[in-house]
Motif scaffolding. Structure first.
Motif, PDB file in Angstrom:
ATOM      1  N   TYR A  44       4.193  47.841  80.426  1.00 20.07           N
ATOM      2  CA  TYR A  44       3.332  47.980  79.255  1.00 20.07           C
ATOM      3  C   TYR A  44       4.131  47.527  78.033  1.00 20.07           C
ATOM      4  O   TYR A  44       5.166  48.108  77.704  1.00 20.07           O
ATOM      5  N   GLY A  45       3.669  46.459  77.387  1.00 21.50           N
ATOM      6  CA  GLY A  45       4.366  45.922  76.219  1.00 21.50           C
ATOM      7  C   GLY A  45       3.838  46.549  74.941  1.00 21.50           C
ATOM      8  O   GLY A  45       2.627  46.611  74.722  1.00 21.50           O
ATOM      9  N   VAL A  47       3.996  46.044  70.961  1.00 23.78           N
ATOM     10  CA  VAL A  47       4.412  45.038  69.983  1.00 23.78           C
ATOM     11  C   VAL A  47       3.965  45.445  68.581  1.00 23.78           C
ATOM     12  O   VAL A  47       3.043  46.236  68.402  1.00 23.78           O
ATOM     13  N   VAL A 220       6.908  39.113  75.414  1.00 26.47           N
ATOM     14  CA  VAL A 220       6.013  40.195  75.831  1.00 26.47           C
ATOM     15  C   VAL A 220       4.910  39.642  76.730  1.00 26.47           C
ATOM     16  O   VAL A 220       4.546  40.248  77.741  1.00 26.47           O
ATOM     17  N   LYS A 221       4.385  38.475  76.377  1.00 18.69           N
ATOM     18  CA  LYS A 221       3.344  37.836  77.193  1.00 18.69           C
ATOM     19  C   LYS A 221       3.884  37.511  78.587  1.00 18.69           C
ATOM     20  O   LYS A 221       3.172  37.652  79.585  1.00 18.69           O
ATOM     21  N   SER A 224       4.758  41.340  80.421  1.00 23.89           N
ATOM     22  CA  SER A 224       3.872  42.509  80.399  1.00 23.89           C
ATOM     23  C   SER A 224       2.595  42.322  81.210  1.00 23.89           C
ATOM     24  O   SER A 224       2.035  41.229  81.270  1.00 23.89           O
ATOM     25  N   ILE A 227      -0.739  45.198  77.082  1.00 28.76           N
ATOM     26  CA  ILE A 227      -0.088  45.151  75.774  1.00 28.76           C
ATOM     27  C   ILE A 227      -0.793  46.093  74.817  1.00 28.76           C
ATOM     28  O   ILE A 227      -2.023  46.184  74.815  1.00 28.76           O
ATOM     29  N   THR A 238      -5.419  47.478  72.498  1.00 28.39           N
ATOM     30  CA  THR A 238      -4.697  47.489  73.760  1.00 28.39           C
ATOM     31  C   THR A 238      -5.559  46.853  74.852  1.00 28.39           C
ATOM     32  O   THR A 238      -6.784  46.916  74.794  1.00 28.39           O
ATOM     33  N   THR A 241      -2.709  41.453  79.234  1.00 32.97           N
ATOM     34  CA  THR A 241      -2.104  40.328  78.517  1.00 32.97           C
ATOM     35  C   THR A 241      -3.144  39.246  78.238  1.00 32.97           C
ATOM     36  O   THR A 241      -3.221  38.713  77.121  1.00 32.97           O
TER      37      THR A 241
END
Length: 311
Positions: A44-45, A47, A220-221, A224, A227, A238, A241
């Motif tokens: 789970y990213g 950002v 992150v892309k 993850s 996101i 949320t 991706t």
């Protein structure tokens, strides 16, 4: 990784708030009403720009901070309030953290073998020194370091190697969840790729879940499964991706994605980033509620804003 929402989440964060009282009349609201879930084996990213509350959330989850309000459930345990000794023991063994600064987080007076093996010593995971040494050497090999590195000190390593030591220290406890707090931001781009690929390989091998905190959207892309976009302590959007990158709803998310540079110089010349200023946007985060866009995609806004944006 395809997320099955029927699976029991490994980590559930509900309405987390983290305030810091600065003076009698001023309190910093670092995290405001944040909720999300992390499933076993997923990444789970989280950002957002600097100061948005990403690291604070990570530190609250692992209980380096005591949450002001909200509930945190980890592997069936409530870890948001006062914990029993057994619950604390479970948390310390099954959840680990990789810190942002690979030098500041390593004790300069200890050898690598003692830094990595400290958790084993505290929780009495080894029967004798020989078993401990074998475990340390095995985890060093897993993160791409040699057995002879065990007797060296942190200052004798490069930044990338220090971060690998930090990853080894987290992995040796065989945790179910690792919180990676901007663990690649201090590294060169080529070393970043090595560390992230290492983390992905280890995840496939061990099934560890990651909370990957970063502000590099491209990275992150890449790593993850889902996101969360954070701004001023609020989780605004949320989703998976693909949902976030292909169909961003919130203006702040759109502005973040539009700022990603393109490696094609011809396209980059004509690229224009969308501007977003919370003060003049007319949006009040405190009035927003969670709206379902589709799939695992949610956005925090008022009913009027959702009707206007969801086109």
């Amino acid at each position: 990784m395809k997320i099955d929402e029927n699976t029991t989440p490994l980590l559930t964060v509900d309405h987390l708030k983290q305030y810091f009282k600065v003076s009698g009349s001023f309190t910093v609201k670092a995290v405001e009403d944040v909720s999300f879930k992390i499933y076993p084996g997923e990444t789970y990213g989280l950002v957002g720009e600097s100061g948005s509350g990403k690291s604070t959330i990570g530190r609250s989850i692992i209980r380096l901070y005591d949450p002001t309000a909200g509930e945190i459930q980890f592997n069936g345990l409530d870890i948001s309030g006062k914990m029993s000794k057994s619950d604390s023991q479970t948390l310390r063994t099954q959840m680990q953290m990789i810190f942002q600064d690979p030098m500041a987080s390593l004790n300069p007076r200890k050898k690598v073998e003692d830094i990595i093996g400290e958790g084993l010593d505290i929780h009495h995971k080894c029967k004798n020194k020989e078993e401990r040494d074998e475990m340390v050497k095995a985890i060093l090999a897993k993160v791409g370091l040699a057995p002879e590195h065990a007797t060296r000190y942190p200052h004798q390593f490069s930044g990338g190697q220090r971060q690998r030591i930090g990853i080894a220290r987290a992995l040796i406890m065989n945790p179910k969840l690792i919180i990676a707090d901007e663990c690649i931001s201090a590294l060169d781009v080529s070393i970043q790729a090595q560390v992230v690929n290492l983390m992905k390989d280890i995840q496939q091998e061990t099934g560890t879940a990651y909370l990957f905190i970063a502000h590099d959207l491209s990275m992150v892309k890449y790593i993850s499964d889902r996101i969360g976009v954070l701004h001023l302590g609020h989780l605004l959007e949320t989703g998976t991706t693909d949902e976030i990158f292909e169909n961003p709803i919130h203006p702040y998310t759109k502005s973040l994605l539009s700022a990603i540079p393109t490696p094609n110089p011809i396209v980059e010349k004509t690229r224009s980033a969308e501007s977003y200023d919370y003060a003049t946007s007319g949006i009040d985060y405190t009035l927003g509620t969670e709206h379902h866009v589709g799939g695992t995609h949610y956005v925090k806004c008022t009913d009027e804003e959702f009707a206007k944006w969801n086109v």
